[in-house]
Design a protein around this motif. Sequence first.
Motif, PDB file in Angstrom:
ATOM      1  N   UNK A 133       0.817  -1.212   0.000  1.00 19.98           N
ATOM      2  CA  UNK A 133       0.000   0.000   0.000  1.00 19.98           C
ATOM      3  C   UNK A 133       0.853   1.264   0.000  1.00 19.98           C
ATOM      4  N   UNK A 134       2.158   1.103  -0.166  1.00 21.94           N
ATOM      5  CA  UNK A 134       3.048   2.261  -0.188  1.00 21.94           C
ATOM      6  C   UNK A 134       2.682   3.186  -1.339  1.00 21.94           C
ATOM      7  N   UNK A 135       2.879   4.480  -1.123  1.00 20.39           N
ATOM      8  CA  UNK A 135       2.573   5.482  -2.124  1.00 20.39           C
ATOM      9  C   UNK A 135       3.843   6.215  -2.531  1.00 20.39           C
ATOM     10  N   UNK A 136       3.754   6.940  -3.615  1.00 22.35           N
ATOM     11  CA  UNK A 136       4.888   7.727  -4.092  1.00 22.35           C
ATOM     12  C   UNK A 136       4.373   8.939  -4.840  1.00 22.35           C
ATOM     13  N   UNK A 137       5.210   9.943  -4.947  1.00 24.04           N
ATOM     14  CA  UNK A 137       4.862  11.163  -5.677  1.00 24.04           C
ATOM     15  C   UNK A 137       6.099  11.673  -6.389  1.00 24.04           C
ATOM     16  N   UNK A 138       5.882  12.350  -7.512  1.00 31.21           N
ATOM     17  CA  UNK A 138       6.975  12.875  -8.331  1.00 31.21           C
ATOM     18  C   UNK A 138       6.625  14.284  -8.788  1.00 31.21           C
ATOM     19  N   UNK A 139       7.620  15.164  -8.779  1.00 30.18           N
ATOM     20  CA  UNK A 139       7.482  16.491  -9.375  1.00 30.18           C
ATOM     21  C   UNK A 139       8.696  16.728 -10.257  1.00 30.18           C
ATOM     22  N   UNK A 140       8.457  17.189 -11.483  1.00 30.84           N
ATOM     23  CA  UNK A 140       9.542  17.560 -12.397  1.00 30.84           C
ATOM     24  C   UNK A 140       9.340  19.021 -12.759  1.00 30.84           C
ATOM     25  N   UNK A 146      15.316  23.006  -4.346  1.00 26.96           N
ATOM     26  CA  UNK A 146      16.462  22.449  -5.067  1.00 26.96           C
ATOM     27  C   UNK A 146      16.645  23.160  -6.410  1.00 26.96           C
ATOM     28  N   UNK A 147      15.532  23.608  -7.019  1.00 23.69           N
ATOM     29  CA  UNK A 147      15.636  24.369  -8.264  1.00 23.69           C
ATOM     30  C   UNK A 147      16.410  25.659  -8.027  1.00 23.69           C
ATOM     31  N   UNK A 148      16.281  26.242  -6.824  1.00 23.67           N
ATOM     32  CA  UNK A 148      17.033  27.443  -6.486  1.00 23.67           C
ATOM     33  C   UNK A 148      18.534  27.201  -6.450  1.00 23.67           C
ATOM     34  N   UNK A 149      18.938  25.999  -6.047  1.00 24.09           N
ATOM     35  CA  UNK A 149      20.360  25.659  -6.058  1.00 24.09           C
ATOM     36  C   UNK A 149      20.855  25.564  -7.494  1.00 24.09           C
ATOM     37  N   UNK A 150      20.064  24.910  -8.363  1.00 29.12           N
ATOM     38  CA  UNK A 150      20.470  24.748  -9.758  1.00 29.12           C
ATOM     39  C   UNK A 150      20.582  26.085 -10.477  1.00 29.12           C
ATOM     40  N   UNK A 151      19.665  27.019 -10.213  1.00 31.85           N
ATOM     41  CA  UNK A 151      19.685  28.269 -10.985  1.00 31.85           C
ATOM     42  C   UNK A 151      20.713  29.269 -10.491  1.00 31.85           C
ATOM     43  N   UNK A 152      21.531  28.871  -9.530  1.00 32.87           N
ATOM     44  CA  UNK A 152      22.606  29.752  -9.100  1.00 32.87           C
ATOM     45  C   UNK A 152      22.373  30.441  -7.776  1.00 32.87           C
ATOM     46  N   UNK A 153      21.376  30.003  -7.002  1.00 34.89           N
ATOM     47  CA  UNK A 153      21.204  30.531  -5.668  1.00 34.89           C
ATOM     48  C   UNK A 153      20.036  31.469  -5.486  1.00 34.89           C
ATOM     49  N   UNK A 154      19.128  31.553  -6.473  1.00 31.27           N
ATOM     50  CA  UNK A 154      17.948  32.424  -6.345  1.00 31.27           C
ATOM     51  C   UNK A 154      16.719  31.588  -6.027  1.00 31.27           C
ATOM     52  N   UNK A 155      15.844  32.157  -5.228  1.00 35.40           N
ATOM     53  CA  UNK A 155      14.621  31.437  -4.868  1.00 35.40           C
ATOM     54  C   UNK A 155      13.700  31.298  -6.078  1.00 35.40           C
ATOM     55  N   UNK A 156      12.839  30.300  -6.030  1.00 30.49           N
ATOM     56  CA  UNK A 156      11.818  30.153  -7.072  1.00 30.49           C
ATOM     57  C   UNK A 156      10.478  29.887  -6.400  1.00 30.49           C
ATOM     58  N   UNK A 157       9.434  30.275  -7.071  1.00 28.22           N
ATOM     59  CA  UNK A 157       8.072  29.916  -6.666  1.00 28.22           C
ATOM     60  C   UNK A 157       7.533  28.954  -7.711  1.00 28.22           C
ATOM     61  N   UNK A 158       7.332  27.682  -7.354  1.00 24.58           N
ATOM     62  CA  UNK A 158       6.817  26.735  -8.347  1.00 24.58           C
ATOM     63  C   UNK A 158       5.477  27.214  -8.902  1.00 24.58           C
ATOM     64  N   UNK A 159       5.297  27.088 -10.199  1.00 23.12           N
ATOM     65  CA  UNK A 159       4.054  27.549 -10.814  1.00 23.12           C
ATOM     66  C   UNK A 159       3.682  26.641 -11.981  1.00 23.12           C
ATOM     67  N   UNK A 160       2.382  26.591 -12.245  1.00 23.49           N
ATOM     68  CA  UNK A 160       1.878  25.817 -13.370  1.00 23.49           C
ATOM     69  C   UNK A 160       1.036  26.653 -14.309  1.00 23.49           C
ATOM     70  N   UNK A 205      14.892  19.649 -12.752  1.00 25.56           N
ATOM     71  CA  UNK A 205      14.930  19.272 -11.348  1.00 25.56           C
ATOM     72  C   UNK A 205      13.790  18.283 -11.123  1.00 25.56           C
ATOM     73  N   UNK A 206      14.042  17.260 -10.312  1.00 27.82           N
ATOM     74  CA  UNK A 206      12.980  16.297 -10.011  1.00 27.82           C
ATOM     75  C   UNK A 206      13.061  15.906  -8.543  1.00 27.82           C
ATOM     76  N   UNK A 207      11.895  15.721  -7.951  1.00 29.25           N
ATOM     77  CA  UNK A 207      11.812  15.269  -6.566  1.00 29.25           C
ATOM     78  C   UNK A 207      10.922  14.049  -6.474  1.00 29.25           C
ATOM     79  N   UNK A 208      11.313  13.106  -5.601  1.00 26.35           N
ATOM     80  CA  UNK A 208      10.537  11.876  -5.395  1.00 26.35           C
ATOM     81  C   UNK A 208      10.343  11.666  -3.906  1.00 26.35           C
ATOM     82  N   UNK A 209       9.117  11.374  -3.510  1.00 23.64           N
ATOM     83  CA  UNK A 209       8.821  10.990  -2.125  1.00 23.64           C
ATOM     84  C   UNK A 209       8.148   9.628  -2.147  1.00 23.64           C
TER      85      UNK A 209
END
Length: 720
Positions: free
Chosen positions: A394-401, A545-559, A638-642
């Motif tokens: 019954x384990x679950x998982x989630x992904x964001x790219x 983590x996307x902020x680390x990749x882009x050189x140290x600036x914060x990001x607000x995830x958006x769709x 960037x991708x995250x998995x839980x």
Amino acid sequence: MSNSGRSKSRLVADKRYSAPQKGSGSGGGSRKSPRKSSRKPARRKSTRRNPLVALVLGLFGWAFRLVWGIGWRVMAIVLICLGLAVAYTYATLPGLAELQDARARGSVTLLDRSGDVFAWRGDQFGGVVSAETVSENLKNAVIATEDKRFYWHPGVDPIGVLSAIRINLSEGRGPLSGHGGSTITQQTAKLLCLGVAYDKTQWESEKAYIADCRQTSLWRKIKEAVYALAMEAKYTKDEILSVYLNRAYLGGGAYGAEAAAQRYFGKGASQLSISEGAMLAGLLTAPSTLAPTANLERSQNRASVVVRLMRDQGYISASDAATALARPAELSEAAERQAGGYFADWVMASGPEFFTRDTTEDVIIKTTMDQRLQKAAEDALKVIFENKVREGSKAQAAIVVMSADGAVRAMVGGRKTKVSGAFNRATQAKRQTGSAFKPFVYATALELGHGPNSTVVDEPYCLDVPGSGRWCPENYTRKHYGRVTLTQALKDSLNIPAVKISESVGRDLVRRVASDFGIESDLADGPALALGASESTLIEMTGAYAGILNGGSSVTPYGLVELKLLGDDEPLMGSGGGIGERVIREDAARQLTWMMYQVVEDGSGRRAKLPDRQAAGKTGTTQAARDAWFLGFTADYVAGVWMGYDDNTPLTGVTGGGLPAEIWHETMLRVHEGIDPHPLPMLKPPPPEPAPQPAQPQRRQRGTTNPIEDILRGIFGGGQ
């Protein structure tokens, strides 16, 4: 006197034969008439009836004359009243153009980053169609299914009504329960709610209004029939059929044939095949239950019944019917995604309610969704769970790219990806982050001037925590490794060095850096902050983590990229996310990227390593393995998995470097198909200088003639 008597006799004879003589010019005719007259009394005498029979017949005749005398007058009054009612209703009917769109709510069409439709929400209306413009296959299927005598009756079909009553009674229902025998005109009248518009001040809810429109009482049926007759007088048959095709609800939020054709098959209503037209016509009886997005097999079975009706009524040939039955309609790719799944849910929730969930307008939303990447994430998750997770788990998982600027390209909120309105573990589940939080500890240290080769001693370490007592963190291996570099501490996910660094640079500063990178959840106050004791969502962590990749600036995830009304060129609103303020220096972010690259190359995240390009990331496992994470990036994405259980049950044999890293690996392999590899934007530190060796004291050579003394000096040392 005698002459006078003869004269009278002739006069009598003249009167006797005068009537026949008027009607005939020949003597023969005048002779037959008296013979007939002479038989009449005898015939009447022979037909005398029994007095009782005569009484009965007399009463029957009297009753018949009474009923007829009253009945035709009542019938005349009814017909006059009916005519007046039809005439009045006729006068109140609006123009044809006003009858096409029945929705109380508007629709939302979601477009991917390329402008292609990937989801619909709300009450979808694809546009006005007519009986002349829709596919003949759809038109014939609707008539064959709903009203085969549509072009012959005046709006009400007595044959259909009597047949429906007979079926209802034979099945043990009331005469008006179940089959209604309604014509397409009557169904259209019902869809129009007999001309009564929805007024929120008059009705408790829209649901109550619709329920009243759908009631089947005798009085309602009479009013419906009057309205249908008026419609037949006002509009042509094809105009009535056009209104019906535009207003009928066909499941999946689709109102009208055009919306349903686009929703289920990705084409216009004018292009439908026999099997597709039959499927839409089959939905009219129970649109929500039979919708192909709810149960495709059930919808196909109903469509096969419609195909046979079309064949039996001569609309299609036997060979065409056989082909349609052998090749039932299939859903388009957009329909298979069940209205966009988790990504569409998230975008709808992120926009203003009056333009998304509660819109009364038709809205177009362009999003950041990349359908190829979405499929890549879904397929990767499926492969890992099918091959590496025990059956029945019954384990679950989630992904964001996402891209480095926070534009979310794909989102999977759980193992069941073909859902809508479900709990989204990527955006709604707040879970402890474990060691996935450590990069923000090291980012703080690098910002303060430490380098990847700076060292810290990994040794037993305890702290007195106010209110909690003495706290002694341990490494996952329960071992200590002495003096290690910051790179090695991160690479091997050592706990004690992370806590010592956090305490040395200051927890408040670590919290500030993590918060500025976009982790908005409440962060722990105690020293366990460094070990990921705080809770966060997967989308927050991936954005950080996307902020680390882009050189140290914060990001607000958006769709959401832009929102506009259907038919308008100018958007009403644009993106609400993207790159924000700088959090750490660019060279510090590049150094941290190099350290995280070592995690994947030769550290706890080795299973995430990609064969053809550089990748950086970090594992995370919480206490008792209730949550397992892997987050990382290449130069492009960037991708995250839980991974975990919804009820916080501990995972068995799973750490962030295990299955989550493998899911990440499978996802990124598919995400990067066809993309040339690019190097990570990282800054490799200079090799550490050898530690200076302490100078060895030079021993003065003193000559002696005593060999024993020289030996003792050699053993115990000597000199000044």
